[in-house]
Design a protein around this motif. Structure first.
Motif, PDB file in Angstrom:
ATOM      1  N   PRO A   1       5.915  14.996   2.728  1.00 46.39           N
ATOM      2  CA  PRO A   1       4.665  14.286   3.019  1.00 46.39           C
ATOM      3  C   PRO A   1       3.495  14.785   2.174  1.00 46.39           C
ATOM      4  O   PRO A   1       2.616  14.004   1.796  1.00 46.39           O
ATOM      5  CB  PRO A   1       4.434  14.577   4.509  1.00 46.39           C
ATOM      6  CG  PRO A   1       5.810  14.813   5.056  1.00 46.39           C
ATOM      7  CD  PRO A   1       6.544  15.508   3.956  1.00 46.39           C
TER       8      PRO A   1
ATOM      9  N   VAL B 193       0.603   2.893   2.531  1.00 48.02           N
ATOM     10  CA  VAL B 193       1.813   3.586   2.990  1.00 48.02           C
ATOM     11  C   VAL B 193       2.586   2.627   3.885  1.00 48.02           C
ATOM     12  O   VAL B 193       2.096   2.213   4.946  1.00 48.02           O
ATOM     13  CB  VAL B 193       1.477   4.876   3.758  1.00 48.02           C
ATOM     14  CG1 VAL B 193       2.751   5.477   4.360  1.00 48.02           C
ATOM     15  CG2 VAL B 193       0.807   5.888   2.829  1.00 48.02           C
TER      16      VAL B 193
ATOM     17  N   VAL C  12       3.185   8.574  12.753  1.00 43.11           N
ATOM     18  CA  VAL C  12       3.003   8.656  11.302  1.00 43.11           C
ATOM     19  C   VAL C  12       1.543   8.442  10.922  1.00 43.11           C
ATOM     20  O   VAL C  12       0.988   9.164  10.074  1.00 43.11           O
ATOM     21  CB  VAL C  12       3.903   7.632  10.586  1.00 43.11           C
ATOM     22  CG1 VAL C  12       3.618   7.612   9.090  1.00 43.11           C
ATOM     23  CG2 VAL C  12       5.370   7.944  10.850  1.00 43.11           C
TER      24      VAL C  12
ATOM     25  N   TYR D 242       6.849   5.843   4.025  1.00 40.36           N
ATOM     26  CA  TYR D 242       7.065   7.047   4.831  1.00 40.36           C
ATOM     27  C   TYR D 242       8.259   6.795   5.741  1.00 40.36           C
ATOM     28  O   TYR D 242       8.355   5.754   6.375  1.00 40.36           O
ATOM     29  CB  TYR D 242       5.849   7.396   5.687  1.00 40.36           C
ATOM     30  CG  TYR D 242       6.042   8.720   6.404  1.00 40.36           C
ATOM     31  CD1 TYR D 242       5.581   9.898   5.845  1.00 40.36           C
ATOM     32  CD2 TYR D 242       6.742   8.790   7.601  1.00 40.36           C
ATOM     33  CE1 TYR D 242       5.796  11.119   6.462  1.00 40.36           C
ATOM     34  CE2 TYR D 242       6.975  10.000   8.225  1.00 40.36           C
ATOM     35  CZ  TYR D 242       6.495  11.162   7.660  1.00 40.36           C
ATOM     36  OH  TYR D 242       6.728  12.367   8.270  1.00 40.36           O
TER      37      TYR D 242
ATOM     38  N   ALA E 191       8.368   9.383   1.563  1.00 38.41           N
ATOM     39  CA  ALA E 191       8.138  10.730   2.079  1.00 38.41           C
ATOM     40  C   ALA E 191       8.835  10.899   3.416  1.00 38.41           C
ATOM     41  O   ALA E 191       8.936   9.951   4.198  1.00 38.41           O
ATOM     42  CB  ALA E 191       6.644  10.996   2.232  1.00 38.41           C
ATOM     43  N   ASP E 192       9.314  12.109   3.679  1.00 40.29           N
ATOM     44  CA  ASP E 192       9.956  12.388   4.963  1.00 40.29           C
ATOM     45  C   ASP E 192       9.772  13.862   5.291  1.00 40.29           C
ATOM     46  O   ASP E 192       9.846  14.723   4.401  1.00 40.29           O
ATOM     47  CB  ASP E 192      11.445  12.039   4.919  1.00 40.29           C
ATOM     48  CG  ASP E 192      12.036  11.887   6.310  1.00 40.29           C
ATOM     49  OD1 ASP E 192      12.211  10.733   6.747  1.00 40.29           O
ATOM     50  OD2 ASP E 192      12.280  12.915   6.978  1.00 40.29           O
TER      51      ASP E 192
END
Length: 407
Positions: A361, A372, A383, A316, A340-341
């Motif tokens: 995400p 993650v 996060v 992430y 993911a962002d």
């Protein structure tokens, strides 16, 4: 190479992270079929002014182009930081409708929106088109140029001097640091204040934060080196705060040499910390390379073991620090399938160098990863809260810096 502040010939290496592309040069699918430009990523130490700095190979306009993908408003933590700062500084300096506020590297208006809401005239200086347009969409006036003495003179003649200037996490990004600080000294009102925030070199070294080193960061700053550079431009630091942001930052308050602001005890306290740590002793800088190599090996060992065990590891945060870590470690999509962002400007693109795809995400959650890996470790609490649902299937979180940790 000569020091970008005092022109001393540099001879002392700090760290060599090999070759990598610029950390914010995210790729489109069609870019994967083209050659990618890599630059050496080496950092040196100046024994005269103690400025820690990259050995330059790329021009700043190559690093901060029209597609620059970092938008400050993506992080709720950073928005809260900006809001709290504005509340504090308006009260501390007594700012009002008669005041003038200028932010350098205003990005997408993440901070000036709160200044504007208070009815205080403000201006953003932001050289990258994508973020400048986002700020303008909020109604914030923006000058789309790199800041220095020439632009400061233009703004001074057009708008008058600034009562407050703000430079958050930009001083490290400036190739001509003397010109930048000279512009601040020119545009600042006689009793004005400039606040400058930057990750503290002392923390970078203490906690092995080598992943905060990348081409877009030309300098790695401490209070001592910043004071030296400011004095050369007729500025002086009169207060300093130690902040938790970006793994440990400083916020310095500076004014013209002749201004009436009295120096606080915090300045001497931080000077003493830096002296005791050894930031003006070249021996302190030796051995940092080994710390980075240890982190690299621990990350690779972890990812390889997860691969052998048939576990799905995803990341992430398509952050610049993540690109430094992945490229230095040689990690690609075979060990880390996706990143993911929340920033839509990065989604559907690929990480530079590693070519790991960047997704939303929601797509990460749909894959139900076993682990993650949080690349922007400075935002790990944020996060973890956003992705708390991975606990439902036994998913865990991990960070690699300052050491490999899984929970």
């Amino acid at each position: 190479m000569k020091c970008r502040h005092c022109a001393t010939q540099l001879q002392d290496p700090f760290i060599d992270l090999g070759f990598s592309p610029p950390s914010n040069a995210y790729l489109r699918r069609e870019d994967l079929l083209r050659p990618e430009t890599y630059y050496p990523l080496k950092v040196m130490v100046c024994r005269t002014c103690w400025l820690v700095q990259t050995e330059d190979y790329a021009h700043h306009e190559q690093l901060f182009d029209t597609d620059y993908a970092y938008f400050s408003s993506t992080s709720s933590t950073w928005l809260k930081h900006a809001f709290t700062y504005v509340e504090m500084i308006v009260e501390r300096l007594g700012l009002g409708p008669q005041s003038k506020v200028v932010e350098l590297a205003a990005n997408d208006g993440y901070l000036l929106q709160y200044v504007q809401q208070r009815g205080i005239p403000c201006l953003g200086v932001e050289p990258t088109r994508s973020t400048a347009d986002a700020a303008r969409a909020k109604g914030i006036p923006v000058v789309e140029e790199f800041f220095g003495v020439r632009l400061a003179q233009t703004l001074l003649e057009r708008d008058g001097a600034a009562d407050l200037m703000i430079a958050n996490n930009v001083l490290a990004h400036v190739p001509d640091i003397n010109d930048f600080l000279g512009g601040i000294a020119l545009l600042l009102a006689p009793e004005g204040t400039v606040t400058i925030e930057f990750p503290h070199l002392l923390n970078l070294m203490r906690f092995a934060q080598f992943d905060t080193i990348y081409h877009e960061h030309f300098s790695y700053l401490a209070l001592g080196s910043v004071e030296t550079m400011m004095r050369a431009q007729g500025l002086r630091v009169y207060d300093v705060e130690q902040l938790p942001t970006h793994g440990g930052s400083l916020r310095v308050y500076a004014c013209r040499q002749a201004a009436s602001h009295a120096a606080g005890s915090a300045v001497e306290a931080v000077r003493r910390q830096e002296h005791d740590f050894g930031l003006q002793d070249i021996a302190t800088y030796r051995g940092f390379q080994e710390k980075a190599q240890t982190i690299k090996m621990e990350l690779l060992r972890f990812l390889l073991q997860q691969k052998r065990d048939g576990k799905k590891v995803m990341a992430y945060g398509a952050a610049a620090k993540g690109n430094t870590l992945l490229n230095y470690s040689g990690v690609h999509a075979d060990l880390l399938t996706l990143v993911a962002d929340a920033a839509t400007s990065k989604q559907s693109k690929y990480m530079p160098g590693s070519h790991i795809p960047i997704v939303s995400p929601q797509m990460l959650i749909a894959q139900k990863p076993d682990v993650v890996l949080i690349l922007p470790w400075n935002l790990k609490e944020e996060v973890e809260a956003q992705l708390s649902c991975i606990r439902e299937w036994g998913g865990r979180f991990a960070i690699a810096v300052p050491e490999m940790r899984i929970w």
